[in-house]
Design a protein around this motif. Structure first.
Motif, PDB file in Angstrom:
ATOM      1  N   LEU A  31       0.848  -1.189   0.000  1.00 16.05           N
ATOM      2  CA  LEU A  31       0.000   0.000   0.000  1.00 16.05           C
ATOM      3  C   LEU A  31       0.887   1.244   0.000  1.00 16.05           C
ATOM      4  CD1 LEU A  31      -2.732   1.446   0.256  1.00 16.05           C
ATOM      5  CD2 LEU A  31      -2.578   1.114   2.736  1.00 16.05           C
ATOM      6  N   TRP A  32       0.615   2.108  -0.958  1.00 14.28           N
ATOM      7  CA  TRP A  32       1.331   3.378  -1.091  1.00 14.28           C
ATOM      8  C   TRP A  32       0.336   4.493  -0.782  1.00 14.28           C
ATOM      9  CZ3 TRP A  32       6.446   3.345  -3.392  1.00 14.28           C
ATOM     10  CH2 TRP A  32       6.875   2.060  -3.749  1.00 14.28           C
ATOM     11  N   LEU A  33       0.627   5.289   0.248  1.00  9.67           N
ATOM     12  CA  LEU A  33      -0.300   6.312   0.697  1.00  9.67           C
ATOM     13  C   LEU A  33       0.293   7.699   0.491  1.00  9.67           C
ATOM     14  CD1 LEU A  33      -1.636   4.833   4.057  1.00  9.67           C
ATOM     15  CD2 LEU A  33      -2.980   5.304   2.004  1.00  9.67           C
ATOM     16  N   PRO A  34      -0.441   8.588  -0.161  1.00  8.29           N
ATOM     17  CA  PRO A  34       0.061   9.958  -0.328  1.00  8.29           C
ATOM     18  C   PRO A  34      -0.020  10.737   0.975  1.00  8.29           C
ATOM     19  CG  PRO A  34      -2.071   9.681  -1.405  1.00  8.29           C
ATOM     20  CD  PRO A  34      -1.718   8.360  -0.816  1.00  8.29           C
ATOM     21  N   ALA A  35       0.631  11.884   0.980  1.00  8.47           N
ATOM     22  CA  ALA A  35       0.543  12.763   2.128  1.00  8.47           C
ATOM     23  C   ALA A  35      -0.868  13.336   2.230  1.00  8.47           C
ATOM     24  CB  ALA A  35       1.566  13.892   2.000  1.00  8.47           C
ATOM     25  N   GLY A  36      -1.260  13.661   3.445  1.00  6.23           N
ATOM     26  CA  GLY A  36      -2.574  14.252   3.654  1.00  6.23           C
ATOM     27  C   GLY A  36      -3.497  13.352   4.440  1.00  6.23           C
ATOM     28  N   ASP A  37      -4.712  13.833   4.625  1.00  2.00           N
ATOM     29  CA  ASP A  37      -5.683  13.128   5.460  1.00  2.00           C
ATOM     30  C   ASP A  37      -6.656  12.258   4.678  1.00  2.00           C
ATOM     31  OD1 ASP A  37      -4.621  14.349   7.756  1.00  2.00           O
ATOM     32  OD2 ASP A  37      -5.892  16.123   7.472  1.00  2.00           O
ATOM     33  N   GLY A  38      -6.659  12.358   3.345  1.00  2.00           N
ATOM     34  CA  GLY A  38      -7.613  11.589   2.566  1.00  2.00           C
ATOM     35  C   GLY A  38      -9.001  12.215   2.620  1.00  2.00           C
ATOM     36  N   PRO A  39     -10.000  11.545   2.063  1.00  2.00           N
ATOM     37  CA  PRO A  39      -9.904  10.220   1.417  1.00  2.00           C
ATOM     38  C   PRO A  39      -9.136  10.270   0.100  1.00  2.00           C
ATOM     39  CG  PRO A  39     -12.095  11.126   1.112  1.00  2.00           C
ATOM     40  CD  PRO A  39     -11.381  12.074   2.035  1.00  2.00           C
ATOM     41  N   PHE A  40      -8.460   9.157  -0.208  1.00  2.00           N
ATOM     42  CA  PHE A  40      -7.571   9.093  -1.355  1.00  2.00           C
ATOM     43  C   PHE A  40      -8.174   8.275  -2.495  1.00  2.00           C
ATOM     44  CE2 PHE A  40      -4.856   9.047   2.502  1.00  2.00           C
ATOM     45  CZ  PHE A  40      -4.293  10.311   2.380  1.00  2.00           C
ATOM     46  N   PRO A  41      -8.053   8.758  -3.730  1.00  2.00           N
ATOM     47  CA  PRO A  41      -8.393   7.897  -4.869  1.00  2.00           C
ATOM     48  C   PRO A  41      -7.407   6.740  -4.926  1.00  2.00           C
ATOM     49  CG  PRO A  41      -7.263   9.876  -5.620  1.00  2.00           C
ATOM     50  CD  PRO A  41      -7.504  10.056  -4.147  1.00  2.00           C
ATOM     51  N   VAL A  42      -7.817   5.640  -5.571  1.00  2.00           N
ATOM     52  CA  VAL A  42      -7.036   4.403  -5.477  1.00  2.00           C
ATOM     53  C   VAL A  42      -6.723   3.843  -6.863  1.00  2.00           C
ATOM     54  CG1 VAL A  42      -6.903   2.112  -4.442  1.00  2.00           C
ATOM     55  CG2 VAL A  42      -8.304   3.874  -3.355  1.00  2.00           C
ATOM     56  N   VAL A  43      -5.466   3.447  -7.031  1.00  2.00           N
ATOM     57  CA  VAL A  43      -5.034   2.697  -8.203  1.00  2.00           C
ATOM     58  C   VAL A  43      -4.775   1.261  -7.755  1.00  2.00           C
ATOM     59  CG1 VAL A  43      -3.300   2.432 -10.009  1.00  2.00           C
ATOM     60  CG2 VAL A  43      -3.969   4.726  -9.227  1.00  2.00           C
ATOM     61  N   LEU A  44      -5.569   0.329  -8.257  1.00  2.00           N
ATOM     62  CA  LEU A  44      -5.311  -1.087  -8.029  1.00  2.00           C
ATOM     63  C   LEU A  44      -4.333  -1.530  -9.117  1.00  2.00           C
ATOM     64  CD1 LEU A  44      -8.008  -3.861  -7.384  1.00  2.00           C
ATOM     65  CD2 LEU A  44      -5.841  -4.284  -8.500  1.00  2.00           C
ATOM     66  N   MET A  45      -3.122  -1.875  -8.708  1.00  2.00           N
ATOM     67  CA  MET A  45      -2.039  -2.112  -9.661  1.00  2.00           C
ATOM     68  C   MET A  45      -1.710  -3.598  -9.728  1.00  2.00           C
ATOM     69  SD  MET A  45       1.605  -0.149  -9.800  1.00  2.00           S
ATOM     70  CE  MET A  45       0.783   1.324 -10.447  1.00  2.00           C
ATOM     71  N   ALA A 108     -10.218  -0.587   2.998  1.00  2.00           N
ATOM     72  CA  ALA A 108     -10.362   0.797   2.547  1.00  2.00           C
ATOM     73  C   ALA A 108     -10.717   1.771   3.673  1.00  2.00           C
ATOM     74  CB  ALA A 108     -11.384   0.874   1.420  1.00  2.00           C
ATOM     75  N   PRO A 109     -11.680   1.462   4.548  1.00  2.00           N
ATOM     76  CA  PRO A 109     -12.009   2.436   5.603  1.00  2.00           C
ATOM     77  C   PRO A 109     -10.835   2.736   6.530  1.00  2.00           C
ATOM     78  CG  PRO A 109     -13.759   0.799   5.370  1.00  2.00           C
ATOM     79  CD  PRO A 109     -12.607   0.297   4.582  1.00  2.00           C
ATOM     80  N   SER A 110     -10.025   1.734   6.837  1.00  2.00           N
ATOM     81  CA  SER A 110      -8.910   1.933   7.773  1.00  2.00           C
ATOM     82  C   SER A 110      -7.861   2.889   7.226  1.00  2.00           C
ATOM     83  CB  SER A 110      -8.257   0.587   8.093  1.00  2.00           C
ATOM     84  OG  SER A 110      -9.164  -0.297   8.707  1.00  2.00           O
ATOM     85  N   TYR A 111      -7.720   2.916   5.903  1.00  2.00           N
ATOM     86  CA  TYR A 111      -6.688   3.750   5.288  1.00  2.00           C
ATOM     87  C   TYR A 111      -7.268   4.936   4.524  1.00  2.00           C
ATOM     88  CZ  TYR A 111      -3.523  -0.035   6.522  1.00  2.00           C
ATOM     89  OH  TYR A 111      -2.782  -0.965   7.218  1.00  2.00           O
ATOM     90  N   LYS A 112      -8.542   5.200   4.704  1.00  2.00           N
ATOM     91  CA  LYS A 112      -9.211   6.334   4.069  1.00  2.00           C
ATOM     92  C   LYS A 112      -9.060   6.296   2.549  1.00  2.00           C
ATOM     93  CE  LYS A 112      -8.686   9.209   8.185  1.00  2.00           C
ATOM     94  NZ  LYS A 112      -8.150  10.470   8.758  1.00  2.00           N
ATOM     95  N   LEU A 113      -9.372   5.139   1.997  1.00  2.00           N
ATOM     96  CA  LEU A 113      -9.316   4.942   0.556  1.00  2.00           C
ATOM     97  C   LEU A 113     -10.712   5.118  -0.026  1.00  2.00           C
ATOM     98  CD1 LEU A 113      -7.015   1.781   0.496  1.00  2.00           C
ATOM     99  CD2 LEU A 113      -6.357   4.197   0.510  1.00  2.00           C
ATOM    100  N   ASP A 114     -10.820   5.931  -1.045  1.00  2.00           N
ATOM    101  CA  ASP A 114     -12.108   6.279  -1.657  1.00  2.00           C
ATOM    102  C   ASP A 114     -12.383   5.344  -2.833  1.00  2.00           C
ATOM    103  OD1 ASP A 114     -14.354   7.400  -2.742  1.00  2.00           O
ATOM    104  OD2 ASP A 114     -13.434   9.352  -3.196  1.00  2.00           O
ATOM    105  N   LEU A 115     -13.165   4.313  -2.606  1.00  2.00           N
ATOM    106  CA  LEU A 115     -13.427   3.333  -3.658  1.00  2.00           C
ATOM    107  C   LEU A 115     -14.404   3.834  -4.707  1.00  2.00           C
ATOM    108  CD1 LEU A 115     -13.484  -0.057  -1.726  1.00  2.00           C
ATOM    109  CD2 LEU A 115     -11.573   1.205  -2.749  1.00  2.00           C
ATOM    110  N   SER A 116     -14.982   5.003  -4.494  1.00  2.00           N
ATOM    111  CA  SER A 116     -15.785   5.612  -5.564  1.00  2.00           C
ATOM    112  C   SER A 116     -14.885   6.213  -6.640  1.00  2.00           C
ATOM    113  CB  SER A 116     -16.711   6.692  -5.001  1.00  2.00           C
ATOM    114  OG  SER A 116     -15.983   7.839  -4.594  1.00  2.00           O
ATOM    115  N   ARG A 117     -13.601   6.339  -6.345  1.00  2.00           N
ATOM    116  CA  ARG A 117     -12.598   6.774  -7.320  1.00  2.00           C
ATOM    117  C   ARG A 117     -11.518   5.695  -7.373  1.00  2.00           C
ATOM    118  NH1 ARG A 117     -10.227  12.411  -6.228  1.00  2.00           N
ATOM    119  NH2 ARG A 117     -10.590  11.949  -4.022  1.00  2.00           N
ATOM    120  N   LEU A 118     -11.801   4.652  -8.134  1.00  2.00           N
ATOM    121  CA  LEU A 118     -10.939   3.473  -8.227  1.00  2.00           C
ATOM    122  C   LEU A 118     -10.680   3.144  -9.686  1.00  2.00           C
ATOM    123  CD1 LEU A 118      -9.590   0.842  -7.085  1.00  2.00           C
ATOM    124  CD2 LEU A 118     -11.879  -0.191  -7.142  1.00  2.00           C
TER     125      LEU A 118
END
Length: 272
Positions: A31-45, A108-118
């Motif tokens: 898992l690669w997390l950008p700086a900031g508080d999120g929620p973050f868009p996600v790239v499934l690689m 996703a909830p634990s890491y503030k990942l926004d699955l609406s932007r996946l």
């Protein structure tokens, strides 16, 4: 044309966390997390390597994952057992990829990942698996790979992929060879491509962008044009982006024309 040594000689960025989805050493996700508080868009690689662990694992994608993290995107970089590893091939390789994707929904909830932007991004053999993950809702219910309500994935960016396994198996000029496909699909069972290759699953009902190097010596360019024709005929929105003077390595090397174009597609898809 770039070589793999040109890429791997660069300083390697480091992921922020590694999560397990099973007992094997390959049952993990970086898992690669950008700086900031999120929620973050996600790239499934999904990495490539001709579906063989001995050729490549998820670490081949570290450089583009780091580039995406710097751009503000979280990256869920999955690994899986290749056909050359115990438990890989059919159905293990596919079940691994599916389990890694399904863990994203759990975590996703634990890491503030926004699955609406996946978005899913796959390179080479990983391009096939990224499309397969996006098409899981189309699997036959009789398949051992079928699961109800898989993680919805839309769109998909395929970097020099091999979507049509039957065509790959019939093409000795592909850089992965033909025997590996037989191990991947399990040719000793009825209709081995029905739940493994992408054309039998069409239409996927998701946006697909194919990014291909015109001088790619590993993945014949016709794989992209032929698959685009099949997918478009089935009604899927598919665009082919041809990058001139480009081989296979450039597709996952930050700073190249190929990766810059792919990044533009990813940024556009994940924009608020």
């Amino acid at each position: 044309m770039l070589t793999w040594d040109d890429l791997t000689a660069r300083p390697r960025p480091v992921a922020d966390a590694t999560l397990a989805y099973g007992p094997d050493a390959m049952h993990c996700v970086d898992l690669w997390l950008p700086a900031g508080d999120g929620p973050f868009p996600v790239v499934l690689m999904v990495h490539g390597g001709c579906w063989q662990t001995s050729i490549a694992d998820r670490r081949l994608m570290d450089w583009v994952a780091g580039d995406l993290r710097a751009a503000g995107h979280a990256v869920w970089n999955i690994d899986y057992r290749g056909v050359d590893r115990a438990g890989g091939g059919y159905p293990g390789t596919f079940l691994d990829a599916a389990a890694a994707a399904d863990l994203l929904r759990i975590e996703a909830p634990s890491y503030k990942l926004d699955l609406s932007r996946l978005i899913a991004v796959g390179h080479s053999a990983g391009g096939h698996l990224a499309l397969w993950l996006a098409g899981r809702h189309r699997l036959p219910h009789t398949s051992p790979l079928y699961r109800s309500q898989p993680l919805p994935i839309d769109p998909v960016v395929v970097l020099g992929g091999l979507p049509d396994l039957a065509a790959t198996a019939a093409s000795p000029d592909n850089g992965c060879g033909t025997a590996v496909v037989e191990k991947l699909v399990g040719v000793d069972r009825p209709a081995p491509y029905a739940d493994t290759s992408i054309p039998p699953l069409l239409p996927l009902g998701v946006r697909q962008d194919l990014v291909n190097g015109r001088e790619d010596r590993i993945i014949p360019y016709r794989f992209a044009t032929d698959y685009r024709a099949l997918a478009q005929a089935a009604g899927d929105p598919v665009a082919l982006h041809t990058i001139p003077h480009t081989g296979h390595v450039e597709l996952v090397t930050p700073g190249t024309a190929a990766w810059t174009h792919a990044r533009t597609l990813i940024d556009r898809a994940l924009a608020p």
